[in-house]
Write a protein that holds these residues in place. Structure first.
Motif, PDB file in Angstrom:
ATOM      1  N   ALA A   1      71.578  52.430 -29.231  1.00  0.00           N
ATOM      2  CA  ALA A   1      72.534  51.871 -28.271  1.00  0.00           C
ATOM      3  C   ALA A   1      72.134  52.197 -26.841  1.00  0.00           C
ATOM      4  O   ALA A   1      72.266  51.353 -25.941  1.00  0.00           O
ATOM      5  CB  ALA A   1      73.931  52.414 -28.575  1.00  0.00           C
ATOM      6  N   CYS A   2      71.619  53.401 -26.605  1.00  0.00           N
ATOM      7  CA  CYS A   2      71.184  53.763 -25.246  1.00  0.00           C
ATOM      8  C   CYS A   2      69.993  52.915 -24.805  1.00  0.00           C
ATOM      9  O   CYS A   2      69.929  52.479 -23.648  1.00  0.00           O
ATOM     10  CB  CYS A   2      70.824  55.248 -25.206  1.00  0.00           C
ATOM     11  N   ILE A   3      69.058  52.662 -25.705  1.00  0.00           N
ATOM     12  CA  ILE A   3      67.904  51.815 -25.363  1.00  0.00           C
ATOM     13  C   ILE A   3      68.360  50.383 -25.092  1.00  0.00           C
ATOM     14  O   ILE A   3      67.881  49.721 -24.153  1.00  0.00           O
ATOM     15  CB  ILE A   3      66.860  51.863 -26.481  1.00  0.00           C
ATOM     16  N   PHE A   4      69.303  49.890 -25.889  1.00  0.00           N
ATOM     17  CA  PHE A   4      69.797  48.528 -25.693  1.00  0.00           C
ATOM     18  C   PHE A   4      70.478  48.383 -24.329  1.00  0.00           C
ATOM     19  O   PHE A   4      70.240  47.418 -23.591  1.00  0.00           O
ATOM     20  CB  PHE A   4      70.774  48.184 -26.818  1.00  0.00           C
TER      21      PHE A   4
ATOM     22  N   SER B   1      71.499  49.744 -38.730  1.00  0.00           N
ATOM     23  CA  SER B   1      72.249  48.545 -39.084  1.00  0.00           C
ATOM     24  C   SER B   1      72.925  47.956 -37.846  1.00  0.00           C
ATOM     25  O   SER B   1      73.288  48.673 -36.905  1.00  0.00           O
ATOM     26  CB  SER B   1      73.292  48.869 -40.154  1.00  0.00           C
ATOM     27  N   LYS B   2      73.102  46.655 -37.882  1.00  0.00           N
ATOM     28  CA  LYS B   2      73.701  45.960 -36.745  1.00  0.00           C
ATOM     29  C   LYS B   2      75.147  46.382 -36.524  1.00  0.00           C
ATOM     30  O   LYS B   2      75.627  46.456 -35.387  1.00  0.00           O
ATOM     31  CB  LYS B   2      73.605  44.452 -36.975  1.00  0.00           C
ATOM     32  N   LYS B   3      75.850  46.700 -37.601  1.00  0.00           N
ATOM     33  CA  LYS B   3      77.245  47.099 -37.486  1.00  0.00           C
ATOM     34  C   LYS B   3      77.389  48.431 -36.751  1.00  0.00           C
ATOM     35  O   LYS B   3      78.193  48.569 -35.819  1.00  0.00           O
ATOM     36  CB  LYS B   3      77.862  47.194 -38.881  1.00  0.00           C
ATOM     37  N   VAL B   4      76.590  49.419 -37.153  1.00  0.00           N
ATOM     38  CA  VAL B   4      76.670  50.738 -36.517  1.00  0.00           C
ATOM     39  C   VAL B   4      76.193  50.662 -35.071  1.00  0.00           C
ATOM     40  O   VAL B   4      76.774  51.289 -34.172  1.00  0.00           O
ATOM     41  CB  VAL B   4      75.847  51.756 -37.315  1.00  0.00           C
ATOM     42  N   LEU B   5      75.140  49.873 -34.821  1.00  0.00           N
ATOM     43  CA  LEU B   5      74.656  49.716 -33.452  1.00  0.00           C
ATOM     44  C   LEU B   5      75.720  49.084 -32.568  1.00  0.00           C
ATOM     45  O   LEU B   5      75.919  49.496 -31.404  1.00  0.00           O
ATOM     46  CB  LEU B   5      73.381  48.877 -33.451  1.00  0.00           C
ATOM     47  N   GLY B   6      76.432  48.077 -33.097  1.00  0.00           N
ATOM     48  CA  GLY B   6      77.490  47.449 -32.325  1.00  0.00           C
ATOM     49  C   GLY B   6      78.635  48.397 -32.009  1.00  0.00           C
ATOM     50  O   GLY B   6      79.201  48.364 -30.908  1.00  0.00           O
ATOM     51  N   GLN B   7      78.978  49.259 -32.955  1.00  0.00           N
ATOM     52  CA  GLN B   7      80.041  50.236 -32.708  1.00  0.00           C
ATOM     53  C   GLN B   7      79.654  51.215 -31.605  1.00  0.00           C
ATOM     54  O   GLN B   7      80.457  51.504 -30.701  1.00  0.00           O
ATOM     55  CB  GLN B   7      80.366  50.986 -33.998  1.00  0.00           C
ATOM     56  N   CYS B   8      78.443  51.719 -31.662  1.00  0.00           N
ATOM     57  CA  CYS B   8      77.985  52.652 -30.622  1.00  0.00           C
ATOM     58  C   CYS B   8      77.888  51.960 -29.273  1.00  0.00           C
ATOM     59  O   CYS B   8      78.246  52.545 -28.232  1.00  0.00           O
ATOM     60  CB  CYS B   8      76.644  53.261 -31.018  1.00  0.00           C
ATOM     61  N   TYR B   9      77.420  50.735 -29.276  1.00  0.00           N
ATOM     62  CA  TYR B   9      77.287  50.011 -28.010  1.00  0.00           C
ATOM     63  C   TYR B   9      78.648  49.768 -27.365  1.00  0.00           C
ATOM     64  O   TYR B   9      78.818  49.961 -26.150  1.00  0.00           O
ATOM     65  CB  TYR B   9      76.562  48.687 -28.251  1.00  0.00           C
TER      66      TYR B   9
ATOM     67  N   GLN C   1      82.497  50.749 -23.058  1.00  0.00           N
ATOM     68  CA  GLN C   1      83.848  51.017 -22.573  1.00  0.00           C
ATOM     69  C   GLN C   1      83.922  52.338 -21.814  1.00  0.00           C
ATOM     70  O   GLN C   1      84.653  52.455 -20.832  1.00  0.00           O
ATOM     71  CB  GLN C   1      84.817  51.028 -23.753  1.00  0.00           C
ATOM     72  N   ALA C   2      83.141  53.334 -22.251  1.00  0.00           N
ATOM     73  CA  ALA C   2      83.195  54.636 -21.587  1.00  0.00           C
ATOM     74  C   ALA C   2      82.553  54.586 -20.206  1.00  0.00           C
ATOM     75  O   ALA C   2      83.076  55.155 -19.244  1.00  0.00           O
ATOM     76  CB  ALA C   2      82.503  55.685 -22.460  1.00  0.00           C
ATOM     77  N   PHE C   3      81.426  53.893 -20.086  1.00  0.00           N
ATOM     78  CA  PHE C   3      80.698  53.842 -18.824  1.00  0.00           C
ATOM     79  C   PHE C   3      81.078  52.629 -17.976  1.00  0.00           C
ATOM     80  O   PHE C   3      80.697  52.563 -16.811  1.00  0.00           O
ATOM     81  CB  PHE C   3      79.193  53.838 -19.072  1.00  0.00           C
TER      82      PHE C   3
END
Length: 353
Positions: free
Chosen positions: A179-182, A204-212, A217-219
């Motif tokens: 997620a940080c690289i994306f 997985s795309k699902k976990v990556l989407g959750q982290c992203y 939202q945080a930043f």
């Protein structure tokens, strides 16, 4: 009467002691001209010479400079750092940045394993080890993806902030790094798709989407916003990567000239204004627009090549192409036809199977 052994033991040969080497303190370097028993020898590191301070005679050359390679001010920054290791990293402030590597060759005694275990315990806390591991993985994956160092630094900064603020506690380390690289690619205007990041990091795309989503939202990030100040500003959430941002990379992989890229970008913008192919993914729109433009400018490109570069199926590219074909009068500018850049008669309608 002395009792003598019939077979006396052979005397053990005495091994000669290994010679010891050390500086001969009785030898002193003096100037052959002055012959002063207390010589004034000056080391000039700028020229690499040993010079007599009294008469100026050069006594030696090619002197190795053992000082540090940068200036320092002891009153401001502490002691002068030694000539060891790489430059200090501001993201790793407070963390020991020098590593100790224990060799595996111990002659089968098992001492290397014990030393490695002891060295691992002494390398700081668990959070510090996780940060070092994450930074190494970010650098490695960015190198595999041929991403510049700027993106690697932004990704490290994002990970450091997420780790300090405990934003993604419980998430896998690989997913947080992905997620940080994306996000770093979006910040540097070098967008990569979810599928490309997932193929690189095996997340997985699902976990990556959750982290992203959590990091976004945080930043409160958007493309071009700096990660250091974005949390204190009211910035609109980042939008989806547009298909025109993917054209440069796709056209370069397909060896298409610059005029094809500019025409294709204008076609995508016109299609968005008229609501053509809305709801399709940016990758699908980019692949279909490239296929549509290649037909217009008579640049023969196989649909299989476009499909492999864009990472979408041939049927998806043909579907976008049919949508563009039905509204070709709205997408193709009249000035292109007048200048002879494109020809509408080259377009061929492909009926759905």
């Amino acid at each position: 009467m002395a009792y003598m052994q019939p077979f006396p033991l052979a005397a053990t040969p005495k091994t000669p002691a290994a010679p010891t080497y050390g500086p001969d303190l009785a030898v002193r370097l003096i100037c052959p001209e002055c012959r002063d028993p207390n010589p004034n020898i000056v080391e000039e590191f700028g020229s690499g010479d040993l010079v007599c301070g009294n008469c100026g005679l050069v006594l030696g050359d090619r002197i190795v400079d053992t000082r540090s390679e940068w200036r320092t001010f002891a009153n401001d920054e502490g002691d002068d750092p030694s000539r060891v290791g790489a430059a200090s990293d501001p993201l790793m402030e407070g963390i020991e940045q020098l590593d100790t590597v224990i060799s595996f060759k111990d002659g089968g005694t098992g001492m290397a394993r014990d030393l490695q275990r002891a060295a691992a315990r002494s390398q700081g806390t668990r959070s510090e080890r996780n940060i070092l591991t994450a930074f190494r993985d970010i650098s490695s994956w960015c190198d595999q993806f041929s991403l510049p160092k700027t993106i690697s630094d932004i990704a490290k900064q994002l990970y450091k902030r997420s780790d300090d603020e405990k934003l993604l506690r419980g998430k896998p380390l690989e997913a947080v790094i992905a997620a940080c690289i994306f996000i770093a690619c979006r910040q540097a205007h070098v967008p990569r798709t979810f599928r490309e990041i997932c193929n690189l990091t095996h997340v997985s795309k699902k976990v990556l989407g959750q982290c992203y989503k959590a990091l976004e939202q945080a930043f409160n990030l958007q493309p071009g916003a700096t990660a250091s100040n974005s949390t204190h500003q009211s910035i609109v959430s980042s939008t989806v990567t547009g298909p025109e941002n993917l054209l440069v990379r796709y056209c370069n992989h397909l060896d298409l000239p610059a005029n094809v890229q500019s025409i294709c970008s204008d076609i995508i913008i016109a299609a968005r204004e008229h609501g053509i192919a809305d709801g399709r993914s940016p990758v699908s729109i980019a692949g279909g627009a490239i296929y549509f433009t290649c037909m217009l400018v008579d640049k023969k490109k196989n649909i299989q090549e476009i499909s492999s570069v864009a990472g979408v199926s041939e049927g998806t590219i043909k579907l976008v192409y049919r949508l563009y074909y039905q509204s070709k009068e709205k997408l193709v500018k009249q000035e292109w036809i007048d200048q002879g850049k494109v020809d509408m008669n080259r377009l061929q309608y492909e009926a759905p199977k």
